[in-house]
Write an enzyme that holds these catalytic residues in place. Structure first.
Site, PDB file in Angstrom:
ATOM      1  N   CYS A   1       8.380  -9.301  -1.319  1.00 45.20           N
ATOM      2  CA  CYS A   1       8.266 -10.635  -1.659  1.00 45.20           C
ATOM      3  C   CYS A   1       8.511 -10.937  -3.083  1.00 45.20           C
ATOM      4  O   CYS A   1       7.965 -10.331  -3.925  1.00 45.20           O
ATOM      5  CB  CYS A   1       7.094 -11.233  -1.431  1.00 45.20           C
ATOM      6  SG  CYS A   1       6.768 -11.110   0.481  1.00 45.20           S
TER       7      CYS A   1
ATOM      8  N   GLU B   1      -7.626  -9.013   2.207  1.00 43.74           N
ATOM      9  CA  GLU B   1      -7.221 -10.004   1.375  1.00 43.74           C
ATOM     10  C   GLU B   1      -7.545 -11.482   1.414  1.00 43.74           C
ATOM     11  O   GLU B   1      -7.567 -11.982   2.805  1.00 43.74           O
ATOM     12  CB  GLU B   1      -5.670  -9.802   1.065  1.00 43.74           C
ATOM     13  CG  GLU B   1      -5.039  -8.525   0.525  1.00 43.74           C
ATOM     14  CD  GLU B   1      -3.716  -8.665   0.370  1.00 43.74           C
ATOM     15  OE1 GLU B   1      -3.315  -7.764  -0.514  1.00 43.74           O
ATOM     16  OE2 GLU B   1      -2.860  -9.340   1.093  1.00 43.74           O
TER      17      GLU B   1
ATOM     18  N   SER C   1      -4.495 -11.265  -2.402  1.00 41.72           N
ATOM     19  CA  SER C   1      -3.264 -11.204  -2.233  1.00 41.72           C
ATOM     20  C   SER C   1      -2.521 -11.272  -3.828  1.00 41.72           C
ATOM     21  O   SER C   1      -3.182 -11.777  -4.430  1.00 41.72           O
ATOM     22  CB  SER C   1      -2.384 -12.123  -1.188  1.00 41.72           C
ATOM     23  OG  SER C   1      -1.027 -12.075  -1.601  1.00 41.72           O
TER      24      SER C   1
ATOM     25  N   LYS D   1       0.741  -1.158  -0.001  1.00 44.46           N
ATOM     26  CA  LYS D   1      -0.034  -0.077   0.076  1.00 44.46           C
ATOM     27  C   LYS D   1       0.708   1.289  -0.054  1.00 44.46           C
ATOM     28  O   LYS D   1       0.584   2.414   0.087  1.00 44.46           O
ATOM     29  CB  LYS D   1      -0.850   0.091   1.155  1.00 44.46           C
ATOM     30  CG  LYS D   1      -1.607  -1.186   1.335  1.00 44.46           C
ATOM     31  CD  LYS D   1      -2.623  -1.420   0.024  1.00 44.46           C
ATOM     32  CE  LYS D   1      -3.368  -2.845   0.104  1.00 44.46           C
ATOM     33  NZ  LYS D   1      -2.310  -3.986   0.193  1.00 44.46           N
TER      34      LYS D   1
END
Length: 616
Positions: free
Chosen positions: A195, A491, A517, A124
């Site tokens: 990630c 999510e 997600s 975000k």
């Protein structure tokens, strides 16, 4: 020539108090009149994507000062969606985007900064800063902290590149031993950075390149590589030049709203579709477009999704391919280069690094550039050493991946699929649309019909999936998890991961007015609009109703008549204060979240604030 904004607080006798305070920060007479550059950093020890950013803002600051500017750094908040996942913490993730946008606006406007460098990375933070930059419309450069390296695990005799999602799936799979699950857990996130798959953070950092507001490599050079340091230094040098062009040269072409035009948003969405990016990017691009005053909406996304092929597949859509592999194949400029060859992007859009995207591609697309420095840049490789330090290694691949027939990035003629990686579906279940990441959907599930299993929350969905109440062929409906109904639009990574761990990942569908997600794959359909809390038809589905999904036709429907739906709607309305609310859901909602819910709009509008409520 427009005056520097900062002169409001640095010039004139009536600003002697402000200058006194500026002097207390280290400024001198020589600094009053230089462009003041805000550095919006987002360092935090809570988030691996941001844990290495602490000193990078000051590194950029020194470069700004060498170039003749004055640098002033501040930090925003940053929430880790993975750590907040699966509990009440996820209610705060999407609302934090608005807080980040507001906080950047507050700091920059309160102190009259002239330009800005945004150091972001995770889910975000990049969107929030993007929204702020378009509100402020001052020269801005984005530089991300970079992607995490993929982990390596030897499992059942084979070595695989792994990420966080692999650890989650193995952790929930009762057929995997404790020792094996722990091995995946320990190796899934080996370094600092966002990630390692094409999840939301990396998707957004890649889209920043397509929008023209970031340097080539912003989305793909791993966080640990020394090459990323040069991106930070270049951002510091270049932002001073952009500020001078804007204020001293009266050049409005360098401003964010001049760069992030309707055509640039088309380019960003085209890239997203071509690389099978996170569905969350739809929310964020819609929100950013509104801040830019650009009329870019769901109908535009639908139009683009019908003509853009899938040119790149990355985890979670395929195993063993991560962002580091995309970089080796030429990064985002490589994908944009193939889209350009197919006539699928607007090549005359401006950027912060080249006059037009076309000029940028001539230099940075490895399929057309003869610059050995560019080829060397895209050889930047993972180091394979666990670390939380930025720029800590300089390993390189022996060669880049230029294979556009069967490589990580394909040409239009050799696309993974004719249809792109995202699709917008419409029907009586989602009159304003919903989103599915088709790059992660098995071909056999492009059309799917099954009975509805109703869940009034994510928690109920998890309980039913793990409790064996979801069977092959079912359609799991998770409702009252939208922007208003959650609130916060959680999510659904745990429900989709548990479907996989239960062997149902390709046997069921999951539909929600919440979101997913970037790590989600499978027949997962989110952003259903209108949401249940706004009177959407998803709130009228009953257990056992047959749901028909037809991705090629872009349709989604409840197999009941219009008359029956109207009958159910009237019955719902008759409930009065209990209408359009979840049944028997026990959830504590703070005042901060209630305030968000009172102002938010639907996912089809990017879940932004309804500013019309402020015009009372």
């Amino acid at each position: 020539m427009p005056a520097y904004r900062s002169r409001t607080s640095t010039h004139g006798r009536n600003m002697s108090g402000a200058r006194g305070l500026w002097r207390a920060t280290g400024m001198t007479d020589a600094d009053f009149g230089k462009p003041i550059i805000a550095i919006a950093n987002s360092f935090t020890q809570f988030v691996p994507g941001h844990v290495h950013l602490k000193d990078l803002g000051q590194m950029v600051a020194r470069e700004i000062e060498k170039a003749g500017g004055v640098a002033k750094e501040f930090d925003t908040i940053a929430i880790d969606d993975g750590i907040a996942m699966g509990h009440a913490g996820m209610l705060y993730s999407l609302p934090s985007r608005e807080l980040i946008a507001d906080s950047v606006e507050y700091m920059v406007n309160a102190h009259c900064a002239d330009a800005m460098v945004c150091i972001s990375n995770c889910d975000k933070i990049t969107p929030g800063m993007l929204m702020a930059s378009l509100r402020l419309n001052i020269p801005t450069i984005f530089i991300s902290g970079g992607p995490m390296e993929a982990g390596k695990v030897t499992y059942q005799g084979e070595t695989h590149a792994v990420d966080l999602i692999d650890a989650m799936i193995k952790g929930a799979d009762q057929n995997v031993s404790d020792e094996e699950a722990l091995a995946f857990e320990k190796e899934s996130c080996p370094t600092c950075g966002s990630c390692s798959g094409m999840f939301t953070a990396n998707s957004m950092n890649c889209l920043i390149e397509a929008l023209g507001l970031g340097l080539p490599g912003n989305g793909t050079v791993v966080a640990t590589h020394a090459d990323r340091k040069e991106l930070f230094l270049e951002a510091g040098r270049r932002i001073v030049d952009l500020a001078r062009r804007a204020y001293e040269g009266d050049d409005a072409s360098v401003l964010p709203r001049s760069i992030a035009t309707f055509q640039a948003f088309e380019n960003a969405m085209t890239l997203d579709i071509a690389m099978g990016g996170s569905t969350n990017t739809v929310l964020h691009l819609l929100a950013a477009a509104q801040e830019a005053g650009v009329a870019f909406g769901m109908s535009d996304i639908d139009r683009l999704s019908r003509r853009v092929p899938c040119l790149c597949k990355v985890a979670p859509n395929v195993p063993d391919v991560h962002i580091e592999d995309v970089h080796r194949a030429g990064g985002i400029m490589g994908i944009l280069g193939q889209l350009d060859r197919g006539g699928l992007i607007n090549r005359e859009c401006g950027t912060i690094h080249a006059r037009t995207l076309a000029e940028g591609l001539d230099r940075w697309d490895i399929s057309r550039s003869n610059d050995p420095k560019v080829v060397e840049f895209y050889k930047a490789a993972p180091g394979g050493v666990r670390t939380t330090e930025a720029f800590s290694q300089s390993k390189r691949w022996a060669e880049v991946d230029k294979d556009r027939t069967a490589g990580v990035i394909r040409s239009v003629d050799n696309a993974f699929s004719k249809d792109g990686g995202l699709a917008v579906l419409f029907g009586n279940l989602a009159l304003d649309g919903c989103i599915v990441k088709t790059a992660g959907v098995d071909d056999k599930n492009l059309t799917f019909s099954g009975p509805a299993v109703i869940c009034e929350s994510q928690d109920e969905a998890v309980a039913k999936i793990l409790g064996g109440q979801v069977k092959s062929g079912d359609v799991v409906i998770v409702r009252y998890e939208g922007p208003r109904g959650g609130p916060g639009m959680q999510e659904m990574l745990y429900p989709t991961s548990y479907l996989k761990s239960m062997g149902l990942g390709k046997e069921c569908a999951l539909i929600t007015d919440g979101r997913f997600s970037g790590g989600t794959s499978g027949l997962s359909i989110g952003h259903v609009s209108p949401e249940a809390a706004e009177g959407g038809a998803i709130g009228l589905i009953q257990a056992g109703d047959i749901i028909d999904i037809h991705i090629p036709n872009r349709s989604i429907a409840i197999r009941v008549s219009d008359a029956e739906l109207e009958k159910r709607r009237q019955a719902m309305q008759a409930l009065g204060p209990k209408a359009w609310k979840p049944v028997d859901r026990d959830r504590q909602v703070s005042a901060a979240l209630r305030a968000y819910a009172a102002m938010t709009t639907s996912a089809a509008r990017g879940a932004v604030r309804d500013v019309s409520q402020l015009e009372r």
